[in-house]
Design an enzyme around this catalytic site. Structure first.
Site: not given
Length: 392
Positions: A158, A283, A316
């Site tokens: 990520c 995040h 995401h």
């Protein structure tokens, strides 16, 4: 460190295709691109952020690079193609580098072939493992523009596309290139969704970051790319902080030590004080542990800075999340009204978390000149980046 700027931005994600469409939906808090989809998990739907805009075709001469991931990348690249061509004209084909991040590459295109191999013992005609090689992203971009210099892909889950800024900035500072195409792309695939499903991390509904009712993540897809150089522009890369806390393969340090230190190092590198940060893009995956540790780290370092997670708007986007959310900072810094990306959730604060200042719809901060974004990955791989608005 050499001052570098983000001269141009191209992007595509569930909010829309191109800067104008994405900005409109982003500042409106539009989560309509998040929808249940079949075909990823066995006999059930799952909430995902899927790009529905048409994607460009890969040129015939580059068909060996054909994949949904590279077509997603191409859509973003074409938005800034004139800027990239101009940089090549200025610096030369050997002096423009390509540094791009991905975690999925072309896996979605290969999944049917892999399923056939499992079923019949043989791959179908036309199956090409190189389609899912992470290097494909950078090699395609270099070939598309006829570049002759450095090209590399970064795959750190990520944080992949955020880390491209670090590597490219070092290349520019070392004199290895004069400009770089940075960012990344990731696309939805069964492998990733089933992986997160096996960890019981997927939410069956729209994700709900920092809520007492949060119950997991939504996955999305997209691409965001920048042209980076030393040529002065409105948006500067002011500071980057990286850590690797290696607490656990898939679980963040519950105290947020690595996250805190990444944010602190970004601040130190920028020369800014905590009160200089006008907005923080969290995040904010809406998992129990991520939101808990990130709230601790953010509140301890930045206090009541306005902040939001944009995951309910895009999902995401994994390897593309870092550059996608940097793109949101770029858009916010250039937005004349000072609009900030709102935090979309049910409004029920978790009493176990520090009281972070989540941005309400319609909030504007025209005075904000510096903004931070966080990206945290499996293995405790963390990066925080600060962008600032400069007078040109």
């Amino acid at each position: 460190m050499t001052a570098v700027y983000l001269n141009a931005l191209g992007l595509i994600n569930p909010l829309g295709a191109g800067k104008a469409a994405v900005a409109r939906a982003l500042f409106a808090g539009d989560s309509s691109g998040m929808k249940p989809a079949a075909g990823f998990l066995t006999e059930q739907e799952v909430m995902v952020g899927k790009v529905t805009a048409p994607l460009p075709e890969i040129p015939k001469s580059l068909e060996k690079y054909d994949s949904r991931n590279n077509r997603m990348l191409l859509a973003a690249l074409q938005e800034i193609e004139p800027d990239i061509r101009a940089a090549i004209e200025t610096y030369g084909a050997k002096r423009v580098a390509v540094v791009l991040g991905t975690s999925t590459s072309g896996i979605s295109d290969n999944e049917p072939g892999i399923a056939e191999k499992v079923k019949t013992g043989a791959f179908p005609d036309g199956f090409d493992y190189d389609r899912q090689d992470n290097a494909s992203l950078a090699l395609f971009a270099r070939s598309y523009f006829g570049l002759e210099g450095l090209a590399m892909s970064i795959s750190t889950a990520c944080t992949s596309s955020a880390k491209t800024l670090t590597s490219a900035r070092r290349m520019i500072a070392a004199g290895l290139c004069d400009a770089a195409i940075v960012g990344g792309a990731d696309t939805l695939c069964r492998l990733t969704l089933n992986g997160f499903g096996s960890l019981d991390l997927l939410s069956p509904t729209l994700c709900n970051p920092f809520s007492r009712n949060r119950n997991g993540i939504n996955i999305g897809e997209g691409a965001a790319v920048f042209l980076m150089s030393r040529e002065k522009a409105t948006v500067r890369v002011a500071g980057i902080g990286e850590t690797s806390d290696a607490h656990h393969m898939s679980t963040p340090d519950p105290e947020g030590t690595g996250a805190f230190n990444a944010m602190r190092r970004a601040l130190e590198a920028s020369g800014l004080a905590p009160e200089d940060i006008g907005y923080l893009n969290l995040h904010g995956t809406a998992t129990e542990l991520n939101d808990s540790m990130e709230a601790k780290a953010a509140f301890e370092l930045l206090g009541k800075v306005p902040c939001s997670s944009t995951k309910p708007l895009t999902g995401h986007t994994l390897g593309a999340a870092g550059s996608t959310e940097l793109a949101f900072l770029w858009l916010a810094l250039k937005e004349e009204s000072g609009a900030l990306p709102p935090h979309v959730w049910d409004g029920e604060a978790d009493p176990e978390l520090p009281p972070v200042n989540l941005v309400a719809a319609g909030t504007c901060a025209p005075e904000a000149r510096a903004m931070m974004t966080n990206s945290f990955a499996f293995g405790g791989n963390n990066i925080s980046v600060i962008l600032s608005r400069e007078e040109t």
